[in-house]
Design a protein around this motif. Structure first.
Motif, short mmCIF file in Angstrom:
data_model
loop_
_atom_site.label_atom_id
_atom_site.label_comp_id
_atom_site.label_asym_id
_atom_site.label_seq_id
_atom_site.Cartn_x
_atom_site.Cartn_y
_atom_site.Cartn_z
N TYR B 90 0.77 -1.22 -0.03
CA TYR B 90 0.05 -0.08 0.12
C TYR B 90 0.95 1.26 0.09
O TYR B 90 0.65 2.11 -0.82
CB TYR B 90 -0.90 -0.19 1.21
CG TYR B 90 -1.91 0.98 1.25
CD1 TYR B 90 -3.26 0.70 0.69
CD2 TYR B 90 -1.68 2.16 1.91
CE1 TYR B 90 -4.19 1.79 0.90
CE2 TYR B 90 -2.82 3.16 2.09
CZ TYR B 90 -3.87 2.86 1.70
OH TYR B 90 -5.00 3.86 1.91
N MET B 119 -5.22 -4.54 -1.59
CA MET B 119 -4.71 -3.11 -1.22
C MET B 119 -4.91 -2.13 -2.24
O MET B 119 -5.11 -1.00 -2.14
CB MET B 119 -3.47 -3.34 -0.68
CG MET B 119 -3.37 -4.35 0.51
SD MET B 119 -4.10 -4.00 1.98
CE MET B 119 -3.33 -2.66 2.82
N GLU B 121 -6.91 -1.94 -4.54
CA GLU B 121 -8.28 -1.66 -4.86
C GLU B 121 -8.80 -0.78 -3.68
O GLU B 121 -9.57 0.24 -3.95
CB GLU B 121 -9.44 -2.78 -4.97
CG GLU B 121 -9.29 -3.74 -6.34
CD GLU B 121 -10.03 -5.01 -5.81
OE1 GLU B 121 -10.39 -5.18 -4.71
OE2 GLU B 121 -10.39 -5.73 -6.87
N GLY B 122 -8.52 -0.95 -2.70
CA GLY B 122 -8.65 0.00 -1.51
C GLY B 122 -8.12 1.25 -1.67
O GLY B 122 -8.82 2.02 -1.17
N LYS B 125 -9.90 3.31 -4.04
CA LYS B 125 -11.50 3.78 -3.73
C LYS B 125 -11.02 4.91 -2.81
O LYS B 125 -11.90 5.94 -2.89
CB LYS B 125 -12.01 2.39 -3.02
CG LYS B 125 -13.30 2.69 -2.95
CD LYS B 125 -13.86 1.22 -2.51
CE LYS B 125 -15.22 1.51 -1.61
NZ LYS B 125 -15.54 0.12 -1.21
N SER B 126 -10.27 4.80 -1.73
CA SER B 126 -9.87 5.90 -0.96
C SER B 126 -9.48 7.15 -1.84
O SER B 126 -9.88 8.19 -1.57
CB SER B 126 -8.84 5.82 -0.01
OG SER B 126 -9.12 4.76 0.92
N LEU B 127 -8.68 7.03 -2.67
CA LEU B 127 -8.08 8.20 -3.43
C LEU B 127 -9.34 8.91 -4.36
O LEU B 127 -9.32 10.18 -4.33
CB LEU B 127 -7.17 7.80 -4.54
CG LEU B 127 -5.73 7.32 -4.05
CD1 LEU B 127 -4.72 6.89 -4.88
CD2 LEU B 127 -5.02 8.29 -3.07
N GLY B 128 -10.16 7.97 -4.84
CA GLY B 128 -11.36 8.79 -5.42
C GLY B 128 -11.04 9.40 -6.80
O GLY B 128 -11.83 10.49 -6.72
N ARG B 129 -9.94 9.18 -7.27
CA ARG B 129 -9.58 10.00 -8.20
C ARG B 129 -9.57 9.38 -9.80
O ARG B 129 -8.88 9.74 -10.92
CB ARG B 129 -8.08 10.29 -8.24
CG ARG B 129 -8.03 11.51 -7.02
CD ARG B 129 -6.39 11.73 -6.62
NE ARG B 129 -6.38 12.15 -5.17
CZ ARG B 129 -5.29 11.91 -4.56
NH1 ARG B 129 -4.08 11.72 -5.19
NH2 ARG B 129 -5.28 12.45 -3.40
N PRO B 234 4.74 9.90 2.35
CA PRO B 234 4.14 8.85 2.79
C PRO B 234 2.64 8.89 2.99
O PRO B 234 2.25 9.94 3.78
CB PRO B 234 4.88 8.62 4.49
CG PRO B 234 6.30 9.33 4.17
CD PRO B 234 5.90 10.57 3.13
N ALA B 235 1.91 7.91 2.53
CA ALA B 235 0.46 7.97 2.89
C ALA B 235 0.04 7.42 4.16
O ALA B 235 -0.68 7.98 4.88
CB ALA B 235 -0.12 6.94 1.70
N LEU B 236 1.11 6.57 4.53
CA LEU B 236 0.69 6.27 6.09
C LEU B 236 1.77 6.90 7.00
O LEU B 236 2.77 6.39 7.41
CB LEU B 236 1.00 4.76 6.37
CG LEU B 236 -0.26 3.81 5.37
CD1 LEU B 236 0.31 2.27 5.43
CD2 LEU B 236 -1.44 4.25 5.72
#
Lengths: 397, 397
Positions: B90, B119, B121-122, B125-129, B234-236
């Motif tokens: 991710y 991961m 796909e998730g 979906k979160s990015l929604g772009r 970092p996204a996380l």
């Protein structure tokens, strides 16, 4: 009732050490070494791959979750272990945001642990939907709950001051405003009774290496209220959260229950250490723990205030307004804490000037508190902190 | 040269077991129990909180990363341990997507491990772009690399068939098209020499519980090419990826190097197990390992094909086109594998019909291969799989 003399005997303590840092990393239960050795030698060594079923590794995250669930007032089947607290905070917040798609404000306070705030910032940036992280002073939280609020995200006990938020009152107020709550229990799980059900909490997270004594790098946990789990779309959609991980489908379908908050392979050796520490916790009455904790912190505050006028209490004076730690401010607090540590009284320091002491009745008793106060008084009376060796700021943990 | 008789003696093997599942969970090195016990008793038990500095816990993720870096051809200082492989995938994909903001296609193949796909796909979906995850057949990957491509995300060795992607060729083609590459080394790290630098790879991830023998739940790793690390947001964004974790600032500032890909507290006990297994790996010549692995898989294929006409090879026949595993298809493969396991030849099954066998020269030798072929031939010749007890599908790992 819990016999705290008996629990104290269940912990290994280095010779002569008074350990007032169980709020940062709990000490080693005596039974843990054998339990971990069994996981290494009998489980991994002998069962190898079949350990996932035959040694119960696959079921550990939920089985251990239920044992933690009792300590925090969760419904059975609604707590799961895994990953780190930062990851679990991210999962909880992502799911919470999804539940209130038309709102953009995430409210937290400046006493939240920085990693929670960082993870929220990262998530907001990834989402790119204009969410705002509003950070207010701890005492201002209630005043900022209004009908714009999407998520109230707080750590119940302030890691610096030990100040305790009113989980029930703030949850009710946030929910009345149409918001969702995410509670980080890092400094409450194992520190006092928590009643997630009674507070009607939505999401909660926590770690197990502090008061729960599961060791360095122990896994985190997440709680999702039963009413939300079906609508909770995992942002971190790993295979072990899949409805059928071993079908190896190419499409993700979340597991039916709390399992959907699992991500990857669970840390089996760390889970074994947690299993051993929970053998102690299974016997603990949380109300007795809280009463003992309050007695210790009251004794400590009285002792330090009587003998160390140089130190200023920054924790709430009302014991019901604080967790199981006590913090004092002192301008040379870093050096003073190093001087205490050199004398085997272990607390820690938090910038800019906080000397922090944690009290865990499972292994700290009134005699320890008296002995710690003697050392701190000696450090202060004789300015033992005023030594260059203690002023060198090393890597701070 | 590596003395594989000597390395074999360094592993514990259950009595009579021929373990051809090191590609799923590696067996226990004999030295690991003592190393983990030291982490529990001497480090945690005696040093408690000071272990973060005095036992080197805080530095473990990068120190161990460099030792893995040698095995995968990474530059020193560009691999870090932590979390699970799903989380590291991710992080890598999120960072890669950021580097090509104007493109929307993420290309992968149907042989990628499902969790990588979940991961992705998730994340999408979160990015929604409007990112698209394009999943093609493994042999079609090269044909789908074009100027729309944002990220090529592949697992180098197919977990079902053992088929090996041409990392160098596909990376070059993807980069020529302006894309970024993310390589999952789950089935290559420790299975063969990997040359991330020579391939000019952008991001790589992998796990340590398979060929690297670090035990159930061992941490994952991530590699970021030096040219990307400064641009990698970092996204996380966890506190241990912060430039100064113990300053407890409220603003996240990523660490200067690979440390920024750290998230939360590292799993110290699992890291200790990895430390012990890397003591073996430090001595291994990866070219010698690959030669030995090819000899074992060639011997196994020849033996099975000569004696078990019922089984159909699904791994590439060219040894340079496969990893260190061999897979055969058989309609009753699940039951047949159970029959083998009951006779102490341990492989595993992957739906719908794949019997999978892994070959690790560190603890498997030519005599083991012959003995395994004897058992498999017995199972097939005498239809030992045709027994209801083996057809009951339990939880499959």
């Amino acid at each position: 009732m819990t016999d705290f003399a008996a629990t104290k005997a269940m912990f290994h303590m280095p010779e002569g050490m008074i350990y007032l840092d169980g709020n940062s990393l709990g000490p080693l239960p005596k039974a843990t070494a054998a339990r971990v050795a069994r996981a290494v030698t009998d489980e991994w060594g002998e069962k190898v791959i079949t350990g996932w079923n035959r040694a119960g590794w696959m079921a550990q995250p939920t089985a251990l979750g239920d044992r933690i669930g009792r300590l925090i007032g969760a419904e059975p089947g609604h707590v799961v272990l895994g990953d780190t607290l930062s990851i679990k905070v991210y999962q909880a917040l992502a799911a919470a945001i999804d539940l209130v798609p038309d709102r953009k404000v995430i409210l937290t306070d400046s006493g939240n642990f920085p990693s929670d705030i960082y993870m929220a910032e990262g998530l907001i940036k990834s989402l790119g939907r204009g969410h705002e992280l509003r950070i207010v002073a701890p005492e201002e939280v209630a005043n900022h709950i209004n009908n714009d609020l999407a998520v109230l995200m707080l750590t119940q006990v302030d890691y610096r001051t030990g100040s305790l938020h009113d989980m029930k009152g703030l949850t009710a107020k946030a929910q009345a405003a149409g918001a969702i709550t995410c509670w980080d229990l890092a400094h409450t799980a194992g520190a006092m009774a928590v009643d997630l059900q009674g507070c009607n909490a939505d999401f909660a997270t926590g770690c197990t290496y502090k008061y729960l004594n599961a060791g360095p790098g122990a896994p985190a946990f997440i709680y999702v209220a039963p009413r939300h789990i079906k609508n909770c779309q995992p942002a971190l959609s790993g295979w072990l959260g899949h409805e059928a991980p071993f079908a190896f489908d190419l499409d993700y379908r979340p597991g039916t229950g709390i399992e959907r908050m699992r991500v990857g392979t669970p840390p089996v050796l760390q889970m074994a250490a947690l299993d051993a520490s929970l053998d102690i916790w299974d016997q603990v009455d949380m109300n007795a723990l809280r009463a003992a904790s309050i007695a210790l912190t009251e004794q400590f505050i009285a002792g330090v205030e009587a003998r160390c006028p140089q130190l200023t209490l920054v924790s709430p004076r009302d014991p019901h307004g604080r967790g199981s730690q006590v913090s004092f401010a002192f301008a040379d607090g870093y050096a003073a804490m190093q001087a205490c540590i050199a004398r085997n009284v272990i607390g820690d320091f938090r910038a800019p000037d906080i000397m922090r002491f944690g009290f865990c009745p499972l292994f700290i008793d009134a005699g320890d508190v008296d002995a710690a106060v003697d050392v701190i008084a000696d450090v202060m009376d004789n300015r033992l902190w005023d030594d260059p060796v203690y002023k060198q700021v090393a890597r701070v943990t």
